[in-house]
Design an enzyme around this catalytic site. Sequence first.
Site, PDB file in Angstrom:
ATOM      1  N   CYS A 114       0.811  -1.228   0.000  1.00 21.78           N
ATOM      2  CA  CYS A 114       0.000   0.000   0.000  1.00 21.78           C
ATOM      3  C   CYS A 114       0.838   1.268   0.000  1.00 21.78           C
ATOM      4  O   CYS A 114       0.326   2.337  -0.304  1.00 21.78           O
ATOM      5  CB  CYS A 114      -0.933   0.002   1.199  1.00 21.78           C
ATOM      6  N   HIS A 245      -3.838   6.931   2.800  1.00 19.98           N
ATOM      7  CA  HIS A 245      -4.133   5.580   2.322  1.00 19.98           C
ATOM      8  C   HIS A 245      -5.463   5.149   2.930  1.00 19.98           C
ATOM      9  O   HIS A 245      -5.756   5.444   4.088  1.00 19.98           O
ATOM     10  CB  HIS A 245      -3.005   4.635   2.731  1.00 19.98           C
ATOM     11  N   ASN A 275     -10.165  -0.874   0.293  1.00 17.97           N
ATOM     12  CA  ASN A 275      -8.729  -0.598   0.255  1.00 17.97           C
ATOM     13  C   ASN A 275      -8.185  -1.104  -1.085  1.00 17.97           C
ATOM     14  O   ASN A 275      -8.127  -2.303  -1.322  1.00 17.97           O
ATOM     15  CB  ASN A 275      -8.077  -1.332   1.439  1.00 17.97           C
TER      16      ASN A 275
END
Length: 318
Positions: A114, A245, A275
């Site tokens: 990520c 994020h 996500n």
Amino acid sequence: MKYSKIMGTGSYLPEKVLTNADIEKIVDTTDEWIVERTGIRERRVASPDENALTMAEIAGQRALEAAGLEPSDLGMIIVASTTPAMVFPSTACLLQARFGIHGCAAFDLNASACAGFIYGFGIADQFIKTGAIKYALVIGSEVMSRIVDWSDRSTCVLFGDGAGAVLLGPSEEPSVLSTHLHADGAYHDVLYLPLNLTKTPSVESLMMNGSRLFKLAVTILDRLFDETLLANQIEKSELDWLIPHQANIRIIQAMAKKLDLSMDRVTVTLDKQGNTSSASIPIALDGAIRDGRIKRGQLLMMEGFGGGLAWGSVLLRY
Ligand code: ACO
């Protein structure tokens, strides 16, 4: 002193929407649990003919158009992805071929999950600042739906697919002010995707210790914000936007609180997208630029964290 700046952004989301109600039919979970613990209501899932390359191509093309540039202007293509189209050639090389261009640097960056987009952004910034290249396309593109275990309720509810892209170019005025990249391999076992080349298929499913990662993320991001602001002698009250994020709404709210930012100054996409790993930051950035919330001249902080653990931030005047 030269700086880099964002010339254009683009993103792409697959059409298919998978709601929490849909997931209730797959694993033992509820919409209420998912919304309360994560903030996620639905996510996008790539169709069988889509992959990290096809999505990167659309997002990248949109960023080029927004910047008013052609693929032939590019000096570097970086694709951050943990779910690349192939192990090799890199998705970035495959994209270069689709763009019909030759010779510019092109590589994938998958080591930091990520945090991959922030790592790619930091690398491109360095190359542009030194004058080594003029324009770089940095893309995050992920088909997370293909690496989650759809029988594991603790992970399958969290992720989604999509791609986001940023076109970076040179600036005489300060724009990207600093980038901060970090990693600590001591936490390699908190979030990982095993690869076993002696087996077919060799890629297994994503594994995560969610509650441990949650606590680590809050501590790490807290330190990262202090470091970023201090490096630029900037007070948190000067910030206009946080582009975090998109892992969990509770982490995002804690970070907004730390920065004394109201939630309308924080980009939130995870309710609709889940996500999307390295794609989450550029997708959120692109959305807020295109709908006019983020304006030229505003001060932005982006942050990402993920497997590795690896994490990083960018401070920039858009
Ligand atoms: N539905 C219902 N119950 C569930 C579900 C579900 N989908 N998932 C877990 N549970 C249960 C667990 O089994 C557990 O039950 P028990 O108490 O009977 O054992 C209970 O809920 C609590 O589980 P926890 O894991 O402690 O729940 P928590 O509040 O920590 O939330 C979550 C889990 C959402 C994963 C959270 O820990 C989190 O978001 N962590 C951070 C994730 C993250 O930051 N990821 C970013 C990186 S991703 C990347 O890099 C690719």
